[in-house]
Scaffold this motif. Structure first.
Motif, PDB file in Angstrom:
ATOM      1  N   THR A  34       0.843  -1.197   0.000  1.00  0.00           N
ATOM      2  CA  THR A  34       0.000   0.000   0.000  1.00  0.00           C
ATOM      3  C   THR A  34       0.877   1.245   0.000  1.00  0.00           C
ATOM      4  O   THR A  34       2.065   1.182   0.332  1.00  0.00           O
ATOM      5  N   GLN A  35       0.272   2.353  -0.329  1.00  0.00           N
ATOM      6  CA  GLN A  35       1.003   3.617  -0.335  1.00  0.00           C
ATOM      7  C   GLN A  35       1.129   4.203   1.070  1.00  0.00           C
ATOM      8  O   GLN A  35       2.122   4.844   1.398  1.00  0.00           O
ATOM      9  N   LYS A  36       0.108   3.984   1.888  1.00  0.00           N
ATOM     10  CA  LYS A  36       0.070   4.580   3.224  1.00  0.00           C
ATOM     11  C   LYS A  36       0.011   3.490   4.292  1.00  0.00           C
ATOM     12  O   LYS A  36      -0.247   2.323   4.013  1.00  0.00           O
ATOM     13  N   LYS A  37       0.225   3.898   5.530  1.00  0.00           N
ATOM     14  CA  LYS A  37       0.136   2.970   6.653  1.00  0.00           C
ATOM     15  C   LYS A  37      -1.330   2.679   6.987  1.00  0.00           C
ATOM     16  O   LYS A  37      -2.243   3.228   6.367  1.00  0.00           O
ATOM     17  N   CYS A  40      -2.801   5.683   9.734  1.00  0.00           N
ATOM     18  CA  CYS A  40      -2.413   7.076   9.534  1.00  0.00           C
ATOM     19  C   CYS A  40      -2.014   7.231   8.076  1.00  0.00           C
ATOM     20  O   CYS A  40      -2.069   6.272   7.308  1.00  0.00           O
ATOM     21  N   ARG A  41      -1.599   8.402   7.692  1.00  0.00           N
ATOM     22  CA  ARG A  41      -1.311   8.645   6.280  1.00  0.00           C
ATOM     23  C   ARG A  41       0.179   8.815   6.006  1.00  0.00           C
ATOM     24  O   ARG A  41       0.579   9.402   5.000  1.00  0.00           O
ATOM     25  N   CYS A  42       1.003   8.289   6.895  1.00  0.00           N
ATOM     26  CA  CYS A  42       2.446   8.272   6.654  1.00  0.00           C
ATOM     27  C   CYS A  42       2.761   7.258   5.555  1.00  0.00           C
ATOM     28  O   CYS A  42       2.035   6.274   5.378  1.00  0.00           O
ATOM     29  N   PRO A  43       3.842   7.472   4.810  1.00  0.00           N
ATOM     30  CA  PRO A  43       4.169   6.546   3.719  1.00  0.00           C
ATOM     31  C   PRO A  43       4.554   5.169   4.245  1.00  0.00           C
ATOM     32  O   PRO A  43       5.228   5.041   5.267  1.00  0.00           O
ATOM     33  N   THR A  91       8.730   9.303   8.280  1.00  0.00           N
ATOM     34  CA  THR A  91       8.096   7.982   8.271  1.00  0.00           C
ATOM     35  C   THR A  91       7.097   7.768   9.406  1.00  0.00           C
ATOM     36  O   THR A  91       6.368   6.773   9.394  1.00  0.00           O
ATOM     37  N   ASN A 106      -7.265   2.090   6.539  1.00  0.00           N
ATOM     38  CA  ASN A 106      -6.817   2.241   5.158  1.00  0.00           C
ATOM     39  C   ASN A 106      -7.650   1.335   4.234  1.00  0.00           C
ATOM     40  O   ASN A 106      -7.572   0.107   4.313  1.00  0.00           O
TER      41      ASN A 106
END
Length: 450
Positions: A34-37, A40-43, A91, A106
């Motif tokens: 996935t692009q995010k965790k 949360c929206r951290c990479p 991160t 997510n």
């Protein structure tokens, strides 16, 4: 009852494993692409050895919904560890540090998890409920992992039969451990919070080779979606093993599938030999009720010893304790795994719980290697009242750790009179395993109120 003697690994047959009642299952943790965790929206998938700050925390156990403490949480609390987190601002965010409530789940991760669950033939759950799973080893700063079940009761074909998939869960990954020395454990947080699935099989594998083969089958099925991560650390296996009369033991975090056969063989051997050890103790009249041990400070007796680990401890102001295990003569040399003896069961407990991480951390009178001088052993035995039927174990360190170590020696020895303690074990490179922590129970789970 436990007359069977384990053969060398390559000589064991399927009939041999059936004779000891070998059973094994898998818990496979696979990171999702996935692009995010997850919360949360951290990479996700961005790793770094650089960090902008460090945070110090101490972990404490909390009561479950039933008003009980989980045994693992209590054990971790006994270690009195300082937990250091190395943080990179690119991160992680305040969510991972438990300063912000979680974001919504997510959706991309959920879609992937549902797809893989269907691939495994699972029934989808009607509702997804987020739960908290306590983690007091420090690998998650909040002290718990957020997890949820997305699919249950699946099955995959394997050599003319079916392997039961108990459940597929969606959860967040933990930190990467950097070091664990003494009372300080250090983690880097870049992996923290990345979405992964946990696939749990039934105890359907009857030989070590089958365990690895089923792991490979599930790995390929997950990878066939093209939506999971690959590479070192992207997938990790927890392997559950038991034998007749034993208990479920979890070998934690096996990084490579080819290592599973030897690891599970050694764990089956360890359990079987511990059951044989229990029988031997009972023949000697040593049971949980009759077990006796005594502990004494022998620092002054050994102040002139030439055995370097002990002499250096005394020189630095440390303490040397002696534990006499009544009726244990010769049993610390009882084989448990390949080239491994019961003394390591005790040493591991002292290393993990008492944080005496410099090895050797104990010596004992059953040992054939050079440790204390013969005259020193005789003096210690005479002073402590040890007889020819007893084993004497020496542990050293600062006062608090040496006292803790002496307690753990007696605890682990007494457990041998009962059988096999429920534990999570660490996979070692030589194919054996070592104590990591007490096996968690249901008391570590509770609903997430956030």
């Amino acid at each position: 009852m436990y007359d069977f003697i384990f053969k060398p690994f390559h000589e064991m047959t399927e009939a041999d494993y059936a004779a000891v009642g070998f059973k094994s299952g898998l818990e496979i943790h696979q990171q999702l692409f996935t692009q995010k965790k997850l919360f949360c929206r951290c990479p996700a998938g961005k790793y770094s050895t650089q960090y902008d700050a460090q945070i110090l925390r101490h972990m404490r156990p909390t009561l479950s919904e039933l008003g009980e403490y989980d045994g693992t949480a209590l054990m971790e609390f006994k270690t009195k560890k300082e937990i250091i987190y190395q943080i990179n601002r690119e991160t992680v965010c305040t969510y991972e540090m438990d300063d912000t409530p979680p974001f919504e789940l997510n959706d991309e991760a959920l879609d992937i998890a549902l797809g893989i669950s269907l691939l495994y033939g699972c029934a989808m759950v009607d509702e997804i409920h987020i739960a908290r799973k306590q983690y007091l080893d420090g690998s998650i700063p909040t002290g718990f992992q957020r997890t949820t079940i997305v699919g249950v009761d699946g099955k995959v074909p394997y050599h003319g039969r079916e392997i039961h998939i108990v459940q597929v869960g969606l959860e967040e990954d933990s930190c990467r451990e950097v070091s664990d020395i003494g009372h300080r454990r250090t983690y880097v947080t870049d992996r923290l919070g990345m979405p992964l699935i946990e696939t749990v099989t039934g105890p359907d594998m009857k030989t070590p080779q089958q365990v690895a083969e089923v792991g490979e089958l599930l790995r390929r099925m997950a990878r066939s979606t093209g939506r999971v991560r690959t590479g070192i650390g992207a997938a990790r296996q927890d392997v559950n093993v038991s034998v007749t009369g034993g208990t479920r033991i979890e070998i934690k975090g096996v990084p490579r599938l080819p290592r599973i056969p030897l690891l599970t063989y050694n764990e089956a051997m360890r359990q079987w030999n511990l059951l044989r050890l229990r029988e031997e103790l009972h023949k000697r009249g040593v049971t949980a009720e009759s077990f006796k041990s005594t502990t004494e400070d022998v620092t002054k007796l050994l102040r002139r010893t030439r055995y370097q680990p002990v002499s250096s401890t005394i020189a630095s102001g440390g303490v040397v304790n002696c534990v006499v295990l009544r009726g244990f003569k010769g049993l610390l040399r009882w084989q448990t795994q390949t080239d491994t003896y019961f003394s390591r069961e005790i040493s591991d407990r002292v290393r993990v719980i008492s944080c005496l991480t410099t090895l050797p951390n104990i010596v004992h009178s059953d040992s054939t290697s050079e440790t204390l001088a013969t005259s020193e052993w005789q003096t210690v035995k005479k002073t402590t009242g040890a007889t020819d039927n007893d084993t004497v174990v020496i542990v050293w360190g600062d006062k608090q750790d040496a006292e803790s170590g002496a307690r753990e020696i007696a605890i682990r020895a007494k457990e041998a009179t009962v059988g096999i303690p429920s534990e999570t074990r660490q996979a070692l490179r030589d194919g054996t395993n070592g104590f990591e922590r007490i096996l968690p129970g249901p008391d570590r789970m509770y609903p997430d109120t956030d």
